[in-house]
Design an enzyme around this catalytic site. Structure first.
Site, PDB file in Angstrom:
ATOM      1  N   HIS A 153       0.776  -1.131  -0.054  1.00  0.00           N
ATOM      2  CA  HIS A 153      -0.146   0.096  -0.075  1.00  0.00           C
ATOM      3  C   HIS A 153       0.766   1.351  -0.308  1.00  0.00           C
ATOM      4  O   HIS A 153       0.197   2.393   0.042  1.00  0.00           O
ATOM      5  CB  HIS A 153      -0.927   0.106   1.067  1.00  0.00           C
ATOM      6  CG  HIS A 153      -0.220  -0.094   2.558  1.00  0.00           C
ATOM      7  ND1 HIS A 153      -1.129   0.310   3.759  1.00  0.00           N
ATOM      8  CD2 HIS A 153       0.949  -0.405   2.986  1.00  0.00           C
ATOM      9  CE1 HIS A 153      -0.445   0.170   4.769  1.00  0.00           C
ATOM     10  NE2 HIS A 153       0.854   0.002   4.492  1.00  0.00           N
ATOM     11  N   HIS A 154       2.159   1.194   0.012  1.00  0.00           N
ATOM     12  CA  HIS A 154       2.867   2.440  -0.179  1.00  0.00           C
ATOM     13  C   HIS A 154       3.298   2.842  -1.720  1.00  0.00           C
ATOM     14  O   HIS A 154       4.206   3.791  -1.861  1.00  0.00           O
ATOM     15  CB  HIS A 154       4.288   2.132   0.674  1.00  0.00           C
ATOM     16  CG  HIS A 154       3.897   2.140   2.235  1.00  0.00           C
ATOM     17  ND1 HIS A 154       3.106   3.137   2.830  1.00  0.00           N
ATOM     18  CD2 HIS A 154       4.465   1.334   3.045  1.00  0.00           C
ATOM     19  CE1 HIS A 154       3.079   2.572   3.981  1.00  0.00           C
ATOM     20  NE2 HIS A 154       4.134   1.632   4.502  1.00  0.00           N
ATOM     21  N   CYS A 155       2.904   1.821  -2.683  1.00  0.00           N
ATOM     22  CA  CYS A 155       3.574   1.963  -3.818  1.00  0.00           C
ATOM     23  C   CYS A 155       2.390   2.609  -4.899  1.00  0.00           C
ATOM     24  O   CYS A 155       1.156   2.297  -4.649  1.00  0.00           O
ATOM     25  CB  CYS A 155       3.995   0.611  -4.522  1.00  0.00           C
ATOM     26  SG  CYS A 155       4.532   0.871  -6.181  1.00  0.00           S
TER      27      CYS A 155
END
Length: 332
Positions: A153-155
């Site tokens: 979920h950080h990309c």
């Protein structure tokens, strides 16, 4: 987007091997042994356990919950699949070992030839990404699905970070919007201890996607720009404990699902909320993490929508049973 334009988009989608039918005898659980990252011990230089997915499957087999024959084998996402969301420029940047070392926060990777980085690090992440896309379709077909890996979920479309090199959550939703009739609204419930800034950046101006994010406000990534995409923002303090956590999760899950009626829910679960996790900074007991997962599941079911990734149950069981080396969770 009009219904006509939406249907034309569905018809013009590229060919993919990720949307395949599976026998009814198979559970909608997606996994592949290639998920696990092991290479000369370099994976141990980050607190994230890059072999935990195999531990989950091993445990489930030992307890006779699953067998090799009744789960779905993930397929690696191809470049064409990734280009549904990612820019060509970003994918080309991953051909530089320095870039991958920065994203994964494993500095020694910058000294390795990129063909090794592709094979030993990025291929497992592409396979997990393919698994998430597959699980999205399975959730529509079966009513629920689990990808044992993924949750990066950080990309976002044009940048990675926090051990997240591919935007699998965005990809799973975009694939559904493009290819599956009747799927035009999605809700993301992100209960990882970290803000899910990747999918938030990707869906910043997309009214079809409703995002609820529960996270420690004081830790990575602190992305103020991405926060603008969050419709239900639940910011936690250091050391938040069980009772406060459960109250806030229940209140906001109910609220989120009363505000919109999604066609698909992506539930991104993280055990970095657990007390003692080196990165999460919260103080949630294993019992409460398990209880939370069991609470979110029926809330979703009660609004008659499809579900994706209920893995919080499995992960919490691992921690409560004190499975060695299964305490870190930074991505899911």
């Amino acid at each position: 987007m009009s219904r006509k334009e939406d249907n034309e988009g569905k018809r013009s989608s590229h060919h993919t091997e990720l949307y395949t039918s599976i026998p009814r005898t198979c559970l909608p659980i997606v996994y592949h042994p290639d998920y696990n990252i092991t290479f000369m011990g370099l994976e141990k230089l980050h607190p994230f356990d890059a072999g935990k997915w195999g531990k989950v499957i091993h445990f489930l087999k030992e307890e006779h919950f699953i067998t090799d024959g009744n789960i779905m084998e993930a397929r690696e996402a191809t470049e064409e699949d990734l280009l549904v969301v990612h820019t060509k420029r970003y994918l080309n940047r991953l051909k530089w070992s320095l870039v991958v070392a920065t994203i994964t926060e494993i500095p020694p990777l910058l000294f390795l030839p990129n063909f090794l980085v592709q094979r030993k690090v990025l291929r497992p992440l592409r396979t997990q990404t393919g698994g998430t896309i597959m699980a999205g379709k399975l959730a529509v077909d079966r009513g629920w699905a689990i990808n044992v890996g993924g949750g990066f979920h950080h990309c976002s479309s044009d940048r990675g970070g926090g051990f997240c090199a591919f935007a699998d959550i965005t990809l799973a939703i975009k694939f559904l919007f493009e290819r599956v009739e009747g799927i035009s609204r999605a809700t993301i419930i992100d209960l990882d201890a970290h803000q899910g800034n990747g999918h938030e950046r990707d869906f910043l101006d997309d009214r079809r996607v409703f995002i609820m994010d529960v996270y420690n406000r004081y830790i990575y990534p602190g992305d103020g720009y991405a926060k603008r995409a969050i419709k239900r923002k639940v910011e936690l303090d250091w050391g938040t404990e069980d009772s406060e956590y459960l109250q806030k999760v229940e209140l906001h899950c109910d609220g989120a699902l009363n505000e919109v009626q999604p066609d698909i829910i992506v539930y991104n679960a993280g055990t970095d909320i657990l007390d003692g996790d080196p990165l999460g900074g919260l103080s949630i007991s294993p019992q409460m993490a398990l209880h939370t997962g069991m609470e979110v599941t029926p809330i979703c079911s009660n609004v008659s929508v499809q579900m994706h990734r209920l893995l919080v149950k499995v992960k919490s069981i691992f921690r409560s049973l004190h499975i060695p080396d299964y305490s870190e969770e930074t991505l899911l």
